[in-house]
Design a protein around this motif. Structure first.
Motif, mmCIF file in Angstrom:
data_model
loop_
_atom_site.group_PDB
_atom_site.id
_atom_site.type_symbol
_atom_site.label_atom_id
_atom_site.label_comp_id
_atom_site.label_asym_id
_atom_site.label_seq_id
_atom_site.Cartn_x
_atom_site.Cartn_y
_atom_site.Cartn_z
ATOM 1 N N THR A 222 0.821 -1.221 0.000
ATOM 2 C CA THR A 222 0.000 0.000 0.000
ATOM 3 C C THR A 222 0.847 1.260 0.000
ATOM 4 O O THR A 222 0.319 2.362 0.170
ATOM 5 C CB THR A 222 -0.945 0.004 1.207
ATOM 6 O OG1 THR A 222 -0.172 -0.071 2.413
ATOM 7 C CG2 THR A 222 -1.913 -1.175 1.149
ATOM 8 N N ALA A 223 2.151 1.117 -0.183
ATOM 9 C CA ALA A 223 3.031 2.290 -0.238
ATOM 10 C C ALA A 223 2.762 3.100 -1.504
ATOM 11 O O ALA A 223 2.069 2.649 -2.425
ATOM 12 C CB ALA A 223 4.493 1.846 -0.206
ATOM 13 N N GLN A 224 3.326 4.298 -1.554
ATOM 14 C CA GLN A 224 3.211 5.136 -2.741
ATOM 15 C C GLN A 224 3.768 4.404 -3.956
ATOM 16 O O GLN A 224 4.761 3.682 -3.869
ATOM 17 C CB GLN A 224 3.970 6.443 -2.522
ATOM 18 C CG GLN A 224 3.876 7.424 -3.671
ATOM 19 C CD GLN A 224 4.583 8.733 -3.367
ATOM 20 O OE1 GLN A 224 4.961 8.985 -2.230
ATOM 21 N NE2 GLN A 224 4.757 9.564 -4.363
ATOM 22 N N VAL A 225 3.122 4.593 -5.118
ATOM 23 C CA VAL A 225 3.572 3.956 -6.352
ATOM 24 C C VAL A 225 4.861 4.623 -6.826
ATOM 25 O O VAL A 225 4.917 5.842 -7.014
ATOM 26 C CB VAL A 225 2.489 4.046 -7.440
ATOM 27 C CG1 VAL A 225 3.005 3.487 -8.761
ATOM 28 C CG2 VAL A 225 1.233 3.299 -7.000
ATOM 29 N N ALA A 226 5.911 3.817 -7.030
ATOM 30 C CA ALA A 226 7.182 4.348 -7.533
ATOM 31 C C ALA A 226 7.191 4.453 -9.051
ATOM 32 O O ALA A 226 7.951 5.234 -9.634
ATOM 33 C CB ALA A 226 8.333 3.457 -7.074
ATOM 34 N N GLY A 227 6.359 3.655 -9.708
ATOM 35 C CA GLY A 227 6.261 3.677 -11.164
ATOM 36 C C GLY A 227 5.234 2.662 -11.616
ATOM 37 O O GLY A 227 4.928 1.707 -10.886
ATOM 38 N N SER A 228 4.693 2.845 -12.817
ATOM 39 C CA SER A 228 3.662 1.924 -13.293
ATOM 40 C C SER A 228 3.552 1.981 -14.811
ATOM 41 O O SER A 228 4.017 2.914 -15.455
ATOM 42 C CB SER A 228 2.298 2.277 -12.682
ATOM 43 O OG SER A 228 1.829 3.521 -13.183
ATOM 44 N N PHE A 229 2.948 0.938 -15.382
ATOM 45 C CA PHE A 229 2.523 0.990 -16.777
ATOM 46 C C PHE A 229 1.158 0.321 -16.883
ATOM 47 O O PHE A 229 0.764 -0.472 -16.025
ATOM 48 C CB PHE A 229 3.538 0.330 -17.720
ATOM 49 C CG PHE A 229 3.751 -1.148 -17.508
ATOM 50 C CD1 PHE A 229 2.884 -2.092 -18.028
ATOM 51 C CD2 PHE A 229 4.861 -1.607 -16.804
ATOM 52 C CE1 PHE A 229 3.093 -3.452 -17.847
ATOM 53 C CE2 PHE A 229 5.092 -2.961 -16.619
ATOM 54 C CZ PHE A 229 4.195 -3.885 -17.141
#
Length: 278
Positions: A222-229
């Protein structure tokens, strides 16, 4: 080609330097594009999105009609904001000759999900019509496959996850991944020089309009998203595609959670492997 030079459109807001307000059912038309006799096999669009979490969709290429068969597509979700541009490539079926090209937008949600700045097509030899190829995203450095603990800079098999939620762990891939599911990879060492890219080899046989996000989080699901696609149907559950994403600089040792978020309830992705790059 600048997106705002479209010869016709539906549902789009044509600005002076980009086209915004694009959502499900919208399209842009580019008339009389000449692909020549050597077929193009790739399409690249410079896109941005400030869509809410879980909102994503497909950018598709169709020939001569906005309802024609899709020649190629890629999925997109929030890129960091409506002016945070990203060049995204997609394979297309070989296209030659002269066609009216429709760029269409499909989503399972009603909200606008993308803005588009420009687009280009490429041939197998790398030639581009009519503009130069955008600078490709660097391929992350990887080394031999091994246990998920230790260096982050190698190919990590998804089925070697140390823990998971909602996943079906197979002998060579992880399937059954949908909204709220995650995979944990314990004790990955990024070193003192921060990693800035994540790549995953994924496949999807999800139904039309079903898509979602593959996200990287550190030390907690549930931590902040560091990156995504974003990913949608790639052509089938065994039609694998390596997809890169930028991540915020990550250094030191972390438990890495790969999380899956979607606005739909259906499973939308399978994952074969992952890697990180500087």
């Amino acid at each position: 080609m600048e997106a705002e030079a479209a010869s016709a459109s539906k549902g789009a807001t044509i600005g002076s330097s980009a086209v915004t307000g694009l959502g499900n059912g919208d399209w842009l038309k580019f008339s009389g594009l000449d692909f020549g006799s050597t077929a193009a096999n790739q399409f690249t669009a410079k896109v941005a999105s400030g869509a809410a979490g879980g909102v994503s969709g497909l950018v598709e290429v169709r020939l001569d009609s906005p309802t024609a068969q899709v020649a190629g597509s890629f999925a997109v979700a929030n890129t960091g904001g409506w002016t945070s541009w990203r060049s995204v490539p997609a394979n297309i079926s070989g296209v030659s000759g002269v066609h009216d090209v429709y760029v269409t937008f499909t989503s399972g949600q009603g909200a606008d999900f993308v803005a588009i700045d420009s687009l280009s097509f490429q041939r197998p030899d790398g030639a581009v019509e009519p503009t130069p190829t955008p600078t490709p995203t660097p391929t992350p450095t990887s080394t031999a496959t091994g246990d998920p603990s230790g260096s982050a800079y190698r190919t990590i098999e998804a089925e070697a996850a140390s823990a998971s939620k909602g996943a079906t762990i197979g002998s060579s891939a992880v399937t059954g991944l949908g909204n709220g599911d995650w995979l944990k990879f314990s004790g990955l060492d990024f070193g003192s020089t921060a990693a800035n890219q994540f790549t995953a080899k994924v496949a999807s046989g999800a139904a039309g309009g079903v898509s979602g996000l593959v996200e990287v989080r550190l030390d907690s699901p549930t931590a902040q998203v560091a990156g995504s696609f974003a990913v949608a149907n790639t052509g089938g559950w065994t039609s694998w595609r390596s997809v890169p994403a930028n991540i915020s600089g990550v250094s030191g040792v972390h438990d890495v959670y790969v999380t899956f978020t979607s606005g739909q309830g259906a499973d939308f992705v399978a994952i074969d492997s992952l890697s990180f790059g500087r």
